[in-house]
Design a protein around this motif. Sequence first.
Motif, PDB file in Angstrom:
ATOM      1  N   TRP A  53      56.980  34.547   8.646  1.00  0.00           N
ATOM      2  CA  TRP A  53      56.115  34.452   7.470  1.00  0.00           C
ATOM      3  C   TRP A  53      56.083  33.026   6.921  1.00  0.00           C
ATOM      4  N   ASP A  54      57.129  32.272   7.174  1.00  0.00           N
ATOM      5  CA  ASP A  54      57.354  30.955   6.569  1.00  0.00           C
ATOM      6  C   ASP A  54      56.807  29.857   7.475  1.00  0.00           C
ATOM      7  N   ILE A  55      55.775  29.138   7.023  1.00  0.00           N
ATOM      8  CA  ILE A  55      55.176  28.084   7.838  1.00  0.00           C
ATOM      9  C   ILE A  55      56.185  27.001   8.193  1.00  0.00           C
ATOM     10  N   TRP A  56      57.207  26.788   7.361  1.00  0.00           N
ATOM     11  CA  TRP A  56      58.190  25.738   7.650  1.00  0.00           C
ATOM     12  C   TRP A  56      59.000  26.074   8.898  1.00  0.00           C
ATOM     13  N   ALA A  57      59.232  27.350   9.156  1.00  0.00           N
ATOM     14  CA  ALA A  57      59.905  27.734  10.402  1.00  0.00           C
ATOM     15  C   ALA A  57      59.028  27.389  11.596  1.00  0.00           C
ATOM     16  N   HIS A  58      57.714  27.588  11.467  1.00  0.00           N
ATOM     17  CA  HIS A  58      56.773  27.208  12.527  1.00  0.00           C
ATOM     18  C   HIS A  58      56.791  25.700  12.741  1.00  0.00           C
ATOM     19  N   VAL A  59      56.797  24.961  11.637  1.00  0.00           N
ATOM     20  CA  VAL A  59      56.777  23.500  11.721  1.00  0.00           C
ATOM     21  C   VAL A  59      58.033  22.981  12.418  1.00  0.00           C
ATOM     22  N   ARG A  60      59.181  23.573  12.109  1.00  0.00           N
ATOM     23  CA  ARG A  60      60.411  23.130  12.767  1.00  0.00           C
ATOM     24  C   ARG A  60      60.407  23.492  14.258  1.00  0.00           C
ATOM     25  N   THR A  61      59.793  24.623  14.614  1.00  0.00           N
ATOM     26  CA  THR A  61      59.622  24.936  16.034  1.00  0.00           C
ATOM     27  C   THR A  61      58.811  23.836  16.708  1.00  0.00           C
ATOM     28  N   ALA A  62      57.712  23.448  16.059  1.00  0.00           N
ATOM     29  CA  ALA A  62      56.860  22.394  16.616  1.00  0.00           C
ATOM     30  C   ALA A  62      57.620  21.080  16.746  1.00  0.00           C
ATOM     31  N   ARG A  63      58.354  20.712  15.701  1.00  0.00           N
ATOM     32  CA  ARG A  63      59.110  19.454  15.749  1.00  0.00           C
ATOM     33  C   ARG A  63      60.145  19.479  16.861  1.00  0.00           C
ATOM     34  N   GLY A  64      60.745  20.648  17.061  1.00  0.00           N
ATOM     35  CA  GLY A  64      61.782  20.777  18.079  1.00  0.00           C
ATOM     36  C   GLY A  64      61.287  20.566  19.496  1.00  0.00           C
ATOM     37  N   THR A  65      59.993  20.742  19.720  1.00  0.00           N
ATOM     38  CA  THR A  65      59.453  20.519  21.063  1.00  0.00           C
ATOM     39  C   THR A  65      59.386  19.036  21.407  1.00  0.00           C
ATOM     40  N   GLY A  66      59.303  18.174  20.394  1.00  0.00           N
ATOM     41  CA  GLY A  66      59.157  16.746  20.627  1.00  0.00           C
ATOM     42  C   GLY A  66      57.806  16.343  21.184  1.00  0.00           C
ATOM     43  N   MET A  67      56.842  17.271  21.189  1.00  0.00           N
ATOM     44  CA  MET A  67      55.537  16.981  21.779  1.00  0.00           C
ATOM     45  C   MET A  67      54.694  16.048  20.908  1.00  0.00           C
ATOM     46  N   LEU A  68      54.881  16.137  19.599  1.00  0.00           N
ATOM     47  CA  LEU A  68      54.212  15.218  18.678  1.00  0.00           C
ATOM     48  C   LEU A  68      55.263  14.393  17.954  1.00  0.00           C
ATOM     49  N   LYS A  69      54.924  13.157  17.647  1.00  0.00           N
ATOM     50  CA  LYS A  69      55.789  12.361  16.789  1.00  0.00           C
ATOM     51  C   LYS A  69      55.799  12.972  15.393  1.00  0.00           C
ATOM     52  N   ASP A  70      56.846  12.678  14.629  1.00  0.00           N
ATOM     53  CA  ASP A  70      56.943  13.233  13.275  1.00  0.00           C
ATOM     54  C   ASP A  70      55.698  12.927  12.452  1.00  0.00           C
ATOM     55  N   GLU A  71      55.191  11.708  12.558  1.00  0.00           N
ATOM     56  CA  GLU A  71      54.016  11.312  11.783  1.00  0.00           C
ATOM     57  C   GLU A  71      52.774  12.084  12.252  1.00  0.00           C
ATOM     58  N   GLU A  72      52.672  12.341  13.543  1.00  0.00           N
ATOM     59  CA  GLU A  72      51.523  13.077  14.083  1.00  0.00           C
ATOM     60  C   GLU A  72      51.524  14.521  13.606  1.00  0.00           C
ATOM     61  N   LEU A  73      52.684  15.149  13.585  1.00  0.00           N
ATOM     62  CA  LEU A  73      52.771  16.530  13.119  1.00  0.00           C
ATOM     63  C   LEU A  73      52.462  16.617  11.623  1.00  0.00           C
TER      64      LEU A  73
END
Length: 387
Positions: A247-267
């Motif tokens: 339910w929490d978008i921040w959990a989704h965002v941390r999943t995305a960050r954990g992939t390393g596919m986008l730089k922090d600024e890009e995400l």
Amino acid sequence: MILNNVQLINGQTVSIRVKEGKIAAISDVPLAARDCPQAMFFNGLIFPGLINSHDHLDFNLFPKLGTQKYANYTEWGRHIHQAYAEEIAAVQKIPQYLREKWGIYKNLLCGVTTVVNHGEHQITGDKLLSIFEATQDLHSVHFEPHWKRRLNNPLKMLVPVAIHTGEGTDTAARHEVEQLISWNLLHRKLIGIHGVALTPTLAKSFAALVWCPQSNYFLLGATAPVQHLKKHTRILFGTDSTLTGDWDIWAHVRTARGTGMLKDEELYDALTHKAAETWRLNCGRIALGWDADLVIVKARPDSAPLDNFYGTKPEDILMVMHKGSIRLFDQSLYHQLTDISRNEFGKLYVASSIKYVQGDVQGLMAEIRQYKADAQFPVYHPSDPAA
């Protein structure tokens, strides 16, 4: 209203004046109240309200459904309608307008101030946040009747098309993308959603891709290769619904960050100004004249601002402002807020943190439970018998 002593993502500490729903001044020093009704003082990080570029507002009372990894979304759809028919029917008994209202609050509680809703146009009329629906929504090539005719409707030429595409890891998912592109005879602006099967060559045919990594991993065990696609199309960010994610978008965002596919600024950009540019919104930036869609969270002095941002949880949110109006605030600010009608806000616990949220969330949850007594929510009120 004046928001004094807030830290921007770039590390600068500023004070911000909000007037008539817009950002009217940004100063390096505290601002006096003058023509503003109230000046507040914070020790927090401020950033634009998040833009969730893909959600199904009326699907957020479902639990996650699925027990395996699927080759594509059609396989998943067939399975859940067979294996979870009773669970699906129980949620669908709840009137759509109540499900949509909860979907709005789910986003607001996490600091989302704009949601791009995919599906039927929302019917709640709720203005707690911005519901963007100026798209032509096609579900997908397989599940949208007459999709070719709808895609090539000349009366919709200037309206972007939002469509689930390439949601799979098999050849059928890639062929579906190729079919969509080949039938876009009018060269409509395509906003793809999921795009797990996209290649860089295919990505060039899309104005943007909404990346939903947590949903993708849950269903498919894989996600869109955005590290390769970002050179060819704009990457936005979405959650989908609780059918396939937290339910929490921040959990989704941390999943995305954990992939390393986008730089922090890009995400970060995918959640803010890149999304606003794609949907042509006057938000997503902290700049003069832009809509005052703002979120303030607790500062972590030992963290860099971007680490502070990515570490956010709903309980860390101090304030959510939408178009200059406060929609949510933390109990620690209660005695500073002397100029708003506090009886318009309901008290809720988010984890162990007390928040005041505009509207009657407690009443909404009680009404939903009249249709589904065991409905579960991630927030509660002490008087709630289900707490």
